[in-house]
Design an enzyme around this catalytic site. Structure first.
Site, PDB file in Angstrom:
ATOM      1  N   LYS A  81       0.812  -1.222   0.000  1.00 62.91           N
ATOM      2  CA  LYS A  81       0.000   0.000   0.000  1.00 62.91           C
ATOM      3  C   LYS A  81       0.851   1.281   0.000  1.00 62.91           C
ATOM      4  O   LYS A  81       0.430   2.298  -0.538  1.00 62.91           O
ATOM      5  CB  LYS A  81      -0.960   0.012   1.195  1.00 62.91           C
ATOM      6  N   ALA A 103      -0.820   1.971  15.287  1.00 61.64           N
ATOM      7  CA  ALA A 103      -0.297   3.131  14.564  1.00 61.64           C
ATOM      8  C   ALA A 103       0.488   2.677  13.348  1.00 61.64           C
ATOM      9  O   ALA A 103       1.460   3.305  12.946  1.00 61.64           O
ATOM     10  CB  ALA A 103       0.579   3.975  15.489  1.00 61.64           C
TER      11      ALA A 103
HETATM   12  P1  ATR Z   1      -0.760  -2.888   9.386  1.00 68.11           P
HETATM   13  O1  ATR Z   1      -0.471  -2.535   7.960  1.00 68.11           O
HETATM   14  O2  ATR Z   1      -1.648  -4.099   9.555  1.00 68.11           O
HETATM   15  O3  ATR Z   1      -1.217  -1.730  10.186  1.00 68.11           O
HETATM   16  P2  ATR Z   1       1.830  -2.544  10.544  1.00 68.11           P
HETATM   17  O4  ATR Z   1       2.003  -1.297   9.773  1.00 68.11           O
HETATM   18  O5  ATR Z   1       2.980  -3.498  10.687  1.00 68.11           O
HETATM   19  O6  ATR Z   1       0.639  -3.416   9.983  1.00 68.11           O
HETATM   20  O7  ATR Z   1       1.329  -2.115  12.015  1.00 68.11           O
HETATM   21  C1  ATR Z   1       1.063  -3.054  12.999  1.00 68.11           C
HETATM   22  C2  ATR Z   1       0.478  -2.375  14.235  1.00 68.11           C
HETATM   23  O8  ATR Z   1       0.153  -3.392  15.191  1.00 68.11           O
HETATM   24  C3  ATR Z   1       1.427  -1.419  14.921  1.00 68.11           C
HETATM   25  O9  ATR Z   1       0.662  -0.424  15.560  1.00 68.11           O
HETATM   26  C4  ATR Z   1       2.074  -2.333  15.959  1.00 68.11           C
HETATM   27  O10 ATR Z   1       2.581  -1.664  17.074  1.00 68.11           O
HETATM   28  P3  ATR Z   1       4.071  -0.993  17.080  1.00 68.11           P
HETATM   29  O11 ATR Z   1       3.913   0.343  16.372  1.00 68.11           O
HETATM   30  O12 ATR Z   1       4.383  -0.877  18.508  1.00 68.11           O
HETATM   31  O13 ATR Z   1       4.957  -1.961  16.333  1.00 68.11           O
HETATM   32  C5  ATR Z   1       0.893  -3.153  16.383  1.00 68.11           C
HETATM   33  N1  ATR Z   1       1.234  -4.438  16.987  1.00 68.11           N
HETATM   34  C6  ATR Z   1       1.789  -5.496  16.369  1.00 68.11           C
HETATM   35  N2  ATR Z   1       1.902  -6.533  17.228  1.00 68.11           N
HETATM   36  C7  ATR Z   1       1.442  -6.102  18.435  1.00 68.11           C
HETATM   37  C8  ATR Z   1       1.276  -6.703  19.719  1.00 68.11           C
HETATM   38  N3  ATR Z   1       1.638  -7.962  19.957  1.00 68.11           N
HETATM   39  N4  ATR Z   1       0.752  -5.947  20.709  1.00 68.11           N
HETATM   40  C9  ATR Z   1       0.379  -4.687  20.470  1.00 68.11           C
HETATM   41  N5  ATR Z   1       0.487  -4.052  19.278  1.00 68.11           N
HETATM   42  C10 ATR Z   1       1.002  -4.758  18.262  1.00 68.11           C
END
Ligand code: ATR
Length: 300
Positions: free
Chosen positions: A77, A140
């Site tokens: 994206k 985020a």
């Molecule tokens: P997407 O395109 O699905 O949004 P991404 O850009 O990789 O995927 O974002 C993943 C989000 O899930 C982020 O907000 C991430 O938090 P961080 O910014 O701290 O990395 C969050 N996330 C992923 N695994 C997590 C977990 N186990 N607990 C809480 N937040 C999680």
């Protein structure tokens, strides 16, 4: 002006595809073909697996082969936005595009329909107006960034953006600060523990469920009768939905958002906004049938 099929044209003249990696799981062909039948606008719709290092080449090949537009999914994206000659305001704000319209006279148009899809599913699908409400958006990453602009434009009183890594939330909040001011929405950032309490709507845009965990946010964030929506669906949404139900919230998965973002994409591609409700019902039926047949499938 709405596109119509000139007499004599066939579905082959209206080729679209969803591009991603992986892509085999995508429900976009089912959804877009259902919209096409509903609107009487035939299309040919494919799944295309793009190599991770070959997104641009894959889009160019599809366009050269007569493709008129693509839906873009993970992980392309951000790249999709960069490929376009023009960007819609909502794609620009999101910093990502989930569609590329390839049949524009002045070059490819990047757009983002994810946030509008979320807002429509909350307001029409779940029947919860956003105006004046307090919204907690968890995460985020790209999913949260795509949702935030349209969420703000729907006029809630407040949006709190809570994330495990606070600087990531601060960065998205900064890029949306002027937009929030313009819509008179209070936009704040927090961690999971200090997100506050009693929100009307809690949206999970994290990918924590993919790791099999509910998002680590205390149940006090859910106000009485709150709507708790996970952008994922199927098994990935279950930990969050179970957590929300246990706390007395109204739990909703991301299937409605998926269908609504596709409806908005169909509008951009073909000039007609299809009705999401019957297609969502059909999709839920198909998923339930697949789950039932998987449950009785003999072991091999
Ligand atoms: P997407 O395109 O699905 O949004 P991404 O850009 O990789 O995927 O974002 C993943 C989000 O899930 C982020 O907000 C991430 O938090 P961080 O910014 O701290 O990395 C969050 N996330 C992923 N695994 C997590 C977990 N186990 N607990 C809480 N937040 C999680």
């Amino acid at each position: 002006m709405a596109d119509v099929n000139p007499p004599g044209t066939t579905a082959d003249a209206w080729r679209y595809a969803v591009l991603g990696n992986p892509i085999a799981h995508s429900r976009s062909p089912f959804i877009h073909e259902a919209f096409a039948r509903q609107c009487g606008l035939p299309i040919r719709y494919e799944r295309v697996l793009s190599p991770l290092d070959g997104f641009e080449t894959t889009v160019r090949a599809f366009a050269a082969d007569g493709g008129r537009g693509v839906n873009v999914t993970v992980p392309f994206k951000f790249q999709a936005l960069g490929l376009a000659a023009r960007r819609s305001a909502r794609a620009q704000l999101a910093g990502a595009a989930n569609i590329l319209k390839l049949d524009e006279p002045d070059g490819w148009l990047a757009d983002n329909t994810d946030g509008v899809g979320l807002v429509r599913d909350i307001e029409r699908g779940a029947g919860v107006p956003l105006v004046g409400r307090r919204v907690l958006l968890l995460g985020a990453g790209g999913a949260a960034a795509g949702a935030l602009g349209p969420l703000i434009a729907a006029g809630p009183a407040q949006v709190v953006l809570a994330n495990r890594t606070r600087p990531n939330a601060e960065s998205i909040a900064r890029s949306h600060a002027a937009w929030a001011d313009r819509h008179r929405v209070a936009l704040a950032v927090s961690g999971f523990d200090d997100a506050g309490k009693a929100f009307d709507i809690v949206v999970n845009a994290t990918s924590s469920s993919l790791a099999g965990a509910a998002v680590p946010v205390p149940a006090r964030v859910l106000g009485p009768g709150a709507l708790a929506l996970d952008m994922m669906y199927g098994a990935a949404a279950e930990p969050f939905l179970r957590w929300a139900q246990a706390a007395g919230a109204s739990a909703r998965d991301g299937l409605g958002m998926l269908v609504e973002q596709a409806a908005e994409a169909f509008l951009v591609f073909r000039g007609v906004l299809p009705e999401a409700t019957p297609v969502l019902a059909a999709l839920r039926g198909q998923l339930a049938a697949e789950a039932a047949s998987a449950a009785v499938a003999p072991e091999t």
